[in-house]
Design a protein around this motif. Structure first.
Motif, mmCIF file in Angstrom:
data_model
loop_
_atom_site.group_PDB
_atom_site.id
_atom_site.type_symbol
_atom_site.label_atom_id
_atom_site.label_comp_id
_atom_site.label_asym_id
_atom_site.label_seq_id
_atom_site.Cartn_x
_atom_site.Cartn_y
_atom_site.Cartn_z
ATOM 1 N N ARG A 1 0.848 -1.194 0.000
ATOM 2 C CA ARG A 1 0.000 0.000 0.000
ATOM 3 C C ARG A 1 0.885 1.245 0.000
ATOM 4 N NH1 ARG A 1 -3.703 1.882 5.069
ATOM 5 N NH2 ARG A 1 -4.655 3.702 4.076
ATOM 6 N N SER B 1 2.835 -0.488 4.888
ATOM 7 C CA SER B 1 1.654 -1.344 4.984
ATOM 8 C C SER B 1 1.375 -2.013 3.648
ATOM 9 C CB SER B 1 0.440 -0.560 5.480
ATOM 10 O OG SER B 1 0.111 0.478 4.592
ATOM 11 N N ALA C 1 -1.402 -5.379 1.699
ATOM 12 C CA ALA C 1 -2.555 -6.271 1.794
ATOM 13 C C ALA C 1 -2.167 -7.656 1.298
ATOM 14 C CB ALA C 1 -3.726 -5.732 0.988
ATOM 15 N N VAL D 1 -5.242 -6.365 5.689
ATOM 16 C CA VAL D 1 -4.365 -5.207 5.555
ATOM 17 C C VAL D 1 -3.439 -5.227 6.758
ATOM 18 C CG1 VAL D 1 -4.223 -2.701 5.361
ATOM 19 C CG2 VAL D 1 -6.164 -3.922 4.340
ATOM 20 N N ARG E 1 0.368 -3.900 8.756
ATOM 21 C CA ARG E 1 1.326 -2.811 8.945
ATOM 22 C C ARG E 1 2.614 -3.403 9.500
ATOM 23 N NH1 ARG E 1 -1.723 0.723 11.828
ATOM 24 N NH2 ARG E 1 -2.483 1.618 9.884
ATOM 25 N N ARG F 1 -6.862 -4.365 9.397
ATOM 26 C CA ARG F 1 -8.219 -4.440 8.850
ATOM 27 C C ARG F 1 -8.338 -5.734 8.072
ATOM 28 N NH1 ARG F 1 -12.529 -1.332 8.180
ATOM 29 N NH2 ARG F 1 -11.580 0.627 8.759
ATOM 30 N N TRP G 1 -3.793 -2.075 -4.849
ATOM 31 C CA TRP G 1 -4.106 -0.765 -4.271
ATOM 32 C C TRP G 1 -4.137 0.294 -5.355
ATOM 33 C CZ3 TRP G 1 -5.789 -0.069 0.505
ATOM 34 C CH2 TRP G 1 -5.458 -1.016 1.489
ATOM 35 N N ARG H 1 -5.947 4.352 -0.832
ATOM 36 C CA ARG H 1 -7.250 4.469 -0.154
ATOM 37 C C ARG H 1 -8.207 3.351 -0.569
ATOM 38 N NH1 ARG H 1 -7.269 6.785 4.082
ATOM 39 N NH2 ARG H 1 -9.465 7.258 3.924
ATOM 40 N N TRP I 1 -12.714 -1.995 -2.299
ATOM 41 C CA TRP I 1 -12.793 -1.817 -0.851
ATOM 42 C C TRP I 1 -12.157 -0.479 -0.489
ATOM 43 C CZ3 TRP I 1 -15.023 -6.077 1.530
ATOM 44 C CH2 TRP I 1 -15.038 -7.269 0.784
ATOM 45 N N SER I 2 -12.686 0.162 0.533
ATOM 46 C CA SER I 2 -12.124 1.415 1.043
ATOM 47 C C SER I 2 -11.540 1.169 2.424
ATOM 48 C CB SER I 2 -13.221 2.480 1.144
ATOM 49 O OG SER I 2 -12.758 3.591 1.888
ATOM 50 N N VAL I 3 -10.431 1.827 2.723
ATOM 51 C CA VAL I 3 -9.842 1.692 4.060
ATOM 52 C C VAL I 3 -10.768 2.257 5.130
ATOM 53 C CG1 VAL I 3 -7.443 1.639 3.286
ATOM 54 C CG2 VAL I 3 -8.509 3.829 3.796
ATOM 55 N N ASP I 4 -11.796 3.000 4.721
ATOM 56 C CA ASP I 4 -12.732 3.609 5.669
ATOM 57 C C ASP I 4 -13.965 2.764 5.951
ATOM 58 O OD1 ASP I 4 -11.106 5.913 5.806
ATOM 59 O OD2 ASP I 4 -12.025 6.690 3.981
#
Length: 111
Positions: free
Chosen positions: A40, A44, A46, A56, A58, A66, A80, A85, A99-102
């Motif tokens: 990413r 980080s 995935a 996801v 780190r 996540r 990514w 994002r 997919w969104s990190v949010d």
């Protein structure tokens, strides 16, 4: 140092120091073979697997920061966007998802 990321049929993802060949971090998050990995940013990345999950991760953290669940068959490939994002995934369930990190749910599913 330059880092290399690999995924394996032994269900793991490994971060290597590319200049020395030494294992730097070992991630055991999937319950089935890891099919793809994608950075990413510098710290980080995935992973995806035949276990239908996307994690996801780190650097320096042993647990996923996540997990994306929603595919109903193995997830073959992930990528990514340039901003880190959004994550695209494709699966043997005949869908591609964004997919969104949010969010824990996909923001779009292509059938």
């Amino acid at each position: 140092s330059t880092l290399l990321l690999s995924g394996s049929v032994d269900k793991t993802a490994i971060v290597w120091d590319a200049s020395t060949g030494q294992l730097r971090e070992h991630y055991r998050l999937h319950t089935a073979p890891t099919l793809d990995v994608d950075w990413r940013d510098d710290s980080s990345f995935a992973t995806c697997s035949t276990d239908k999950q996307i994690h996801v991760c780190r650097l320096g953290e042993s647990k996923a920061v996540r997990t994306f669940s929603g595919h109903t068959n193995e997830v073959n490939c992930i990528k990514w966007d340039s901003a880190g994002r959004l994550l695209a995934s494709c699966s043997d369930d005949c869908t591609a998802r964004i997919w969104s990190v949010d969010s824990d749910k996909p923001v779009h599913t292509f059938r």
